[in-house]
Motif scaffolding. Sequence first.
Motif, PDB file in Angstrom:
ATOM      1  N   ARG A  64      -3.284  52.338  13.294  1.00  0.00           N
ATOM      2  CA  ARG A  64      -1.934  51.784  13.174  1.00  0.00           C
ATOM      3  C   ARG A  64      -1.007  52.517  14.125  1.00  0.00           C
ATOM      4  NH1 ARG A  64      -4.767  49.110  10.489  1.00  0.00           N
ATOM      5  NH2 ARG A  64      -4.496  48.293   8.379  1.00  0.00           N
ATOM      6  N   SER A  65       0.182  51.946  14.355  1.00  0.00           N
ATOM      7  CA  SER A  65       1.187  52.593  15.199  1.00  0.00           C
ATOM      8  C   SER A  65       2.258  53.253  14.326  1.00  0.00           C
ATOM      9  CB  SER A  65       1.868  51.563  16.096  1.00  0.00           C
ATOM     10  OG  SER A  65       0.930  50.964  16.960  1.00  0.00           O
ATOM     11  N   TYR A  66       2.707  54.444  14.717  1.00  0.00           N
ATOM     12  CA  TYR A  66       3.831  55.109  14.048  1.00  0.00           C
ATOM     13  C   TYR A  66       4.747  55.728  15.083  1.00  0.00           C
ATOM     14  CZ  TYR A  66       1.285  54.124   9.853  1.00  0.00           C
ATOM     15  OH  TYR A  66       0.636  53.440   8.865  1.00  0.00           O
ATOM     16  N   SER A  67       6.049  55.548  14.850  1.00  0.00           N
ATOM     17  CA  SER A  67       7.042  56.093  15.773  1.00  0.00           C
ATOM     18  C   SER A  67       7.291  57.553  15.462  1.00  0.00           C
ATOM     19  CB  SER A  67       8.354  55.327  15.612  1.00  0.00           C
ATOM     20  OG  SER A  67       8.121  53.941  15.737  1.00  0.00           O
ATOM     21  N   THR A  80       7.224  59.569  10.645  1.00  0.00           N
ATOM     22  CA  THR A  80       7.674  59.327   9.278  1.00  0.00           C
ATOM     23  C   THR A  80       7.071  58.012   8.816  1.00  0.00           C
ATOM     24  OG1 THR A  80       9.716  60.537   9.692  1.00  0.00           O
ATOM     25  CG2 THR A  80       9.685  59.073   7.769  1.00  0.00           C
ATOM     26  N   GLN A  82       6.400  55.135   5.835  1.00  0.00           N
ATOM     27  CA  GLN A  82       6.839  54.493   4.597  1.00  0.00           C
ATOM     28  C   GLN A  82       5.633  53.798   3.981  1.00  0.00           C
ATOM     29  OE1 GLN A  82      10.480  53.468   3.660  1.00  0.00           O
ATOM     30  NE2 GLN A  82       9.335  53.070   1.778  1.00  0.00           N
ATOM     31  N   GLU A  88      -3.565  49.553   3.867  1.00  0.00           N
ATOM     32  CA  GLU A  88      -4.804  50.295   4.060  1.00  0.00           C
ATOM     33  C   GLU A  88      -4.543  51.731   4.515  1.00  0.00           C
ATOM     34  OE1 GLU A  88      -7.406  48.738   7.179  1.00  0.00           O
ATOM     35  OE2 GLU A  88      -9.104  49.555   6.067  1.00  0.00           O
ATOM     36  N   VAL A  89      -3.591  51.914   5.412  1.00  0.00           N
ATOM     37  CA  VAL A  89      -3.395  53.219   6.048  1.00  0.00           C
ATOM     38  C   VAL A  89      -2.197  53.981   5.470  1.00  0.00           C
ATOM     39  CG1 VAL A  89      -2.764  54.316   8.252  1.00  0.00           C
ATOM     40  CG2 VAL A  89      -4.557  52.566   8.179  1.00  0.00           C
ATOM     41  N   SER A  90      -1.063  53.304   5.291  1.00  0.00           N
ATOM     42  CA  SER A  90       0.145  54.043   4.912  1.00  0.00           C
ATOM     43  C   SER A  90       0.029  54.749   3.553  1.00  0.00           C
ATOM     44  CB  SER A  90       1.391  53.149   4.982  1.00  0.00           C
ATOM     45  OG  SER A  90       1.281  52.051   4.097  1.00  0.00           O
ATOM     46  N   PHE A 249       7.912  45.765  13.653  1.00  0.00           N
ATOM     47  CA  PHE A 249       6.919  46.576  12.943  1.00  0.00           C
ATOM     48  C   PHE A 249       5.873  45.723  12.235  1.00  0.00           C
ATOM     49  CE2 PHE A 249       8.941  51.020  12.056  1.00  0.00           C
ATOM     50  CZ  PHE A 249       8.963  51.265  13.410  1.00  0.00           C
TER      51      PHE A 249
ATOM     52  N   ARG B  10      -9.932  49.865   3.593  1.00  0.00           N
ATOM     53  CA  ARG B  10     -10.041  48.623   2.842  1.00  0.00           C
ATOM     54  C   ARG B  10     -11.361  48.588   2.075  1.00  0.00           C
ATOM     55  NH1 ARG B  10      -5.673  46.556   2.762  1.00  0.00           N
ATOM     56  NH2 ARG B  10      -5.091  45.612   4.721  1.00  0.00           N
TER      57      ARG B  10
HETATM   58  C1  LIG Z   1       5.243  49.955  17.423  1.00  0.00           C
HETATM   59  C2  LIG Z   1       5.187  50.178  15.931  1.00  0.00           C
HETATM   60  C3  LIG Z   1       5.752  51.311  15.368  1.00  0.00           C
HETATM   61  C4  LIG Z   1       5.699  51.529  13.990  1.00  0.00           C
HETATM   62  N1  LIG Z   1       6.308  52.648  13.472  1.00  0.00           N
HETATM   63  C5  LIG Z   1       6.277  52.856  12.137  1.00  0.00           C
HETATM   64  C6  LIG Z   1       6.917  54.007  11.567  1.00  0.00           C
HETATM   65  O1  LIG Z   1       7.510  54.833  12.276  1.00  0.00           O
HETATM   66  N2  LIG Z   1       6.857  54.189  10.218  1.00  0.00           N
HETATM   67  C7  LIG Z   1       6.211  53.286   9.408  1.00  0.00           C
HETATM   68  O2  LIG Z   1       6.186  53.519   8.200  1.00  0.00           O
HETATM   69  N3  LIG Z   1       5.612  52.192   9.906  1.00  0.00           N
HETATM   70  C8  LIG Z   1       5.614  51.965  11.252  1.00  0.00           C
HETATM   71  N4  LIG Z   1       4.992  50.846  11.765  1.00  0.00           N
HETATM   72  C9  LIG Z   1       4.204  49.974  10.863  1.00  0.00           C
HETATM   73  C10 LIG Z   1       2.788  50.553  10.720  1.00  0.00           C
HETATM   74  O3  LIG Z   1       2.109  50.477  11.969  1.00  0.00           O
HETATM   75  C11 LIG Z   1       1.919  49.787   9.708  1.00  0.00           C
HETATM   76  O4  LIG Z   1       1.988  48.414   9.981  1.00  0.00           O
HETATM   77  C12 LIG Z   1       2.358  50.023   8.285  1.00  0.00           C
HETATM   78  O5  LIG Z   1       2.251  51.431   7.975  1.00  0.00           O
HETATM   79  C13 LIG Z   1       1.463  49.244   7.305  1.00  0.00           C
HETATM   80  O6  LIG Z   1       0.116  49.628   7.488  1.00  0.00           O
HETATM   81  P1  LIG Z   1      -0.910  49.616   6.259  1.00  0.00           P
HETATM   82  O7  LIG Z   1      -2.266  49.881   6.806  1.00  0.00           O
HETATM   83  O8  LIG Z   1      -0.429  50.515   5.183  1.00  0.00           O
HETATM   84  O9  LIG Z   1      -0.791  48.138   5.726  1.00  0.00           O
HETATM   85  P2  LIG Z   1      -1.778  46.924   6.069  1.00  0.00           P
HETATM   86  O10 LIG Z   1      -3.065  47.164   5.398  1.00  0.00           O
HETATM   87  O11 LIG Z   1      -1.764  46.719   7.546  1.00  0.00           O
HETATM   88  O12 LIG Z   1      -1.000  45.729   5.410  1.00  0.00           O
HETATM   89  C14 LIG Z   1      -0.962  45.563   4.012  1.00  0.00           C
HETATM   90  C15 LIG Z   1      -0.013  44.506   3.602  1.00  0.00           C
HETATM   91  O13 LIG Z   1       1.307  44.843   3.976  1.00  0.00           O
HETATM   92  C16 LIG Z   1       1.869  43.871   4.832  1.00  0.00           C
HETATM   93  N5  LIG Z   1       2.502  44.644   5.910  1.00  0.00           N
HETATM   94  C17 LIG Z   1       1.953  44.972   7.097  1.00  0.00           C
HETATM   95  N6  LIG Z   1       2.818  45.704   7.845  1.00  0.00           N
HETATM   96  C18 LIG Z   1       3.928  45.858   7.104  1.00  0.00           C
HETATM   97  C19 LIG Z   1       5.174  46.529   7.304  1.00  0.00           C
HETATM   98  N7  LIG Z   1       5.463  47.161   8.454  1.00  0.00           N
HETATM   99  N8  LIG Z   1       6.083  46.507   6.301  1.00  0.00           N
HETATM  100  C20 LIG Z   1       5.814  45.862   5.164  1.00  0.00           C
HETATM  101  N9  LIG Z   1       4.651  45.189   4.921  1.00  0.00           N
HETATM  102  C21 LIG Z   1       3.729  45.182   5.862  1.00  0.00           C
HETATM  103  C22 LIG Z   1       0.735  43.058   5.314  1.00  0.00           C
HETATM  104  O14 LIG Z   1       1.142  41.713   5.510  1.00  0.00           O
HETATM  105  C23 LIG Z   1      -0.281  43.180   4.206  1.00  0.00           C
HETATM  106  O15 LIG Z   1      -0.063  42.228   3.204  1.00  0.00           O
HETATM  107  C24 LIG Z   1       5.062  50.600  13.146  1.00  0.00           C
HETATM  108  C25 LIG Z   1       4.488  49.447  13.710  1.00  0.00           C
HETATM  109  C26 LIG Z   1       4.554  49.227  15.074  1.00  0.00           C
HETATM  110  C27 LIG Z   1       3.934  47.981  15.646  1.00  0.00           C
END
Ligand SMILES: Cc1cc2nc3c(=O)[nH]c(=O)nc-3n(C[C@H](O)[C@H](O)[C@H](O)COP(=O)(O)OP(=O)(O)OC[C@H]3O[C@@H](n4cnc5c(N)ncnc54)[C@H](O)[C@@H]3O)c2cc1C
Lengths: 254, 198, 83
Positions: A64-67, A80, A82, A88-90, A249, B10
């Motif tokens: 995943r990407s994080y700023s 940081t 959220q 899956e990752v956060s 995001f 997952r």
């Molecule tokens: C360039 C870039 C920079 C980013 N910087 C940050 C950051 O600084 N801090 C941060 O916390 N996150 C950031 N994100 C978002 C981060 O990359 C992930 O998408 C986020 O942490 C969700 O990942 P996950 O594996 O937990 O959820 P996933 O397993 O990918 O998704 C689980 C569920 O959540 C939904 N979902 C997916 N993404 C988001 C989202 N962003 N918000 C709410 N629901 C979502 C999906 O539709 C799915 O149902 C950034 C994304 C991008 C593209």
Amino acid sequence: MAGTAISGRLTGRLVWQRATLLAVTEETAGARSLAFEVPGWPGHLGGQHVDLRLTADDGYTAQRSYSMSAPAGGDLVTITVQRVDDGEVSPYLVDQLRIGDAVELRGPVGGWFVWRPTDPAPVLLVGGGSGVVPLMAMIRARRAAGSRVPFRLIYSVRTPADVLFARELRQPPIADGGLDTAWVYTREAPAGAAGLPHRITLSDLTAHGWPADLEPMCFVCGPTGFVEAVATALVDLGHPADRVKTERFGPSGS
Amino acid sequence: MTLSPGFRGRHRSQAAGLPPGQYLTTDFPVLSAGPTPRISRERWEFTIRTEHQVEHRWSWSQLQQLPVQTPTVDLHCVTKWSKLATSWRGVSLDDLFAGVDTAAEFAMVHSFGGYTTNLPVADLLDGKAWIVHTYEGADLHPEHGGPARLLVPHLYLWKSAKWVRGIELMVQNRPGFWEGVGYHDYGDPWREQRYQGD
Amino acid sequence: MALDGNTLAGPLSELFAVDVTAAVSRCAGCGQQDAVADLLVYGPDPGWVARCPGCDSVVLRIVRGPSAVWLDLHGSAALRIPL
Ligand SMILES: Cc1cc2nc3c(=O)[nH]c(=O)nc-3n(C[C@H](O)[C@H](O)[C@H](O)COP(=O)(O)OP(=O)(O)OC[C@H]3O[C@@H](n4cnc5c(N)ncnc54)[C@H](O)[C@@H]3O)c2cc1C
Ligand SMILES: [Zn+2]
């Protein structure tokens, strides 16, 4: 000094690097800042991000990407995160990763959605939810550079308890003079706040943003729907599209 | 390799009887390469065009007049998830090809929204492929390709084009949307033909 | 819903020494010029697909296999890369 002589990345293709968790700051019940040690880190600009890769013991990987939320301090890189509840990752990064554990990072990357301390234009930052993270890095880079460029931040967030970097934004250090912050609450406003919870509107942007004739640089970041609504509104208010930089995001709202 | 202690990812289970490298999933992941086309049944139509430029067309209601089949099949996505025993309703490609005169060996499947995928004509015939419009008893959701998608379950799922609108018969093979950027021309999950050269 | 070209910075950094997301691409479909960072992006699986915000045409595709990367730029009539 931390945050100066910031190159972003100059040349060379990037590879994955091992990053060890050195320190954790709880930001809210659902978010924390993670400071990693990454040997040889070249520094970065406010707004840049990293790709982060996790590997399970059976070889499965997720990326995943994080700023970055702050300028680099030598080899220390802070992001940081959220928690997205069914993510899956956060949830792993917010609830499970412990000091001393390692992940892999690739970065810094992204040379478009960045603020350079040499740019004299006033700045409008509009963040939704975790979209405030790269904007905070710009605010902290401004402070580190001793810049007097006027900054305004409009921060859209569900409830007062979800505000990231709350103390720093509510009681900014003196070096943040010239930064004004306005909050828009989407679910629940604090007692005594003016106005009901609402999604950000054109009038929030006129009240707390800059008039287009000042030619500010606007940075908009957050969930995809939020970014598209705000960017459209700013263009409707007369800001040229190339002065409105956006970073999406992903799905879901704040 | 840097392991992240306690990271599972997952939920995935390694079930017996799956093609090599596949995990079992119970949800139905949506992968998209573009905005989801919203096509009404009134606007929907399906065309087979032969190598002699002869066109055969079906409107939605003409499709409904063909014999209904109800395949229950396993799906294998190239991104490594497999989903077992999914049930569908639709029309066999054998019935659509019944009046089509062709000697072409290859087919390019076209979708609303511009997606394409190529496969041998033989893989569309003999009870191996359908145009389906109903999934688990309900109208196929646009996210999963509704109003109708191709279903070719013996190949990786990217061949089962969502929002299908036609088949172009070709004397010479040509790569489709993913086949043109590295994915395998044929895509047999049992031989793990994910990428070119596999 | 889509991401945008910022998210391609990492995948492209594996291939190029310069930051391609800051480059300006001209859509081969409609001629509109956009920073790669401003393209609408779908992915990562089965591959990254970047589309023109003006006309939805595919401008760029990236597929990452185990031993190779496929990069398709034919939807971009030109790419101006700042040095
Ligand atoms: C360039 C870039 C920079 C980013 N910087 C940050 C950051 O600084 N801090 C941060 O916390 N996150 C950031 N994100 C978002 C981060 O990359 C992930 O998408 C986020 O942490 C969700 O990942 P996950 O594996 O937990 O959820 P996933 O397993 O990918 O998704 C689980 C569920 O959540 C939904 N979902 C997916 N993404 C988001 C989202 N962003 N918000 C709410 N629901 C979502 C999906 O539709 C799915 O149902 C950034 C994304 C991008 C593209
Ligand atoms: Zn275009």
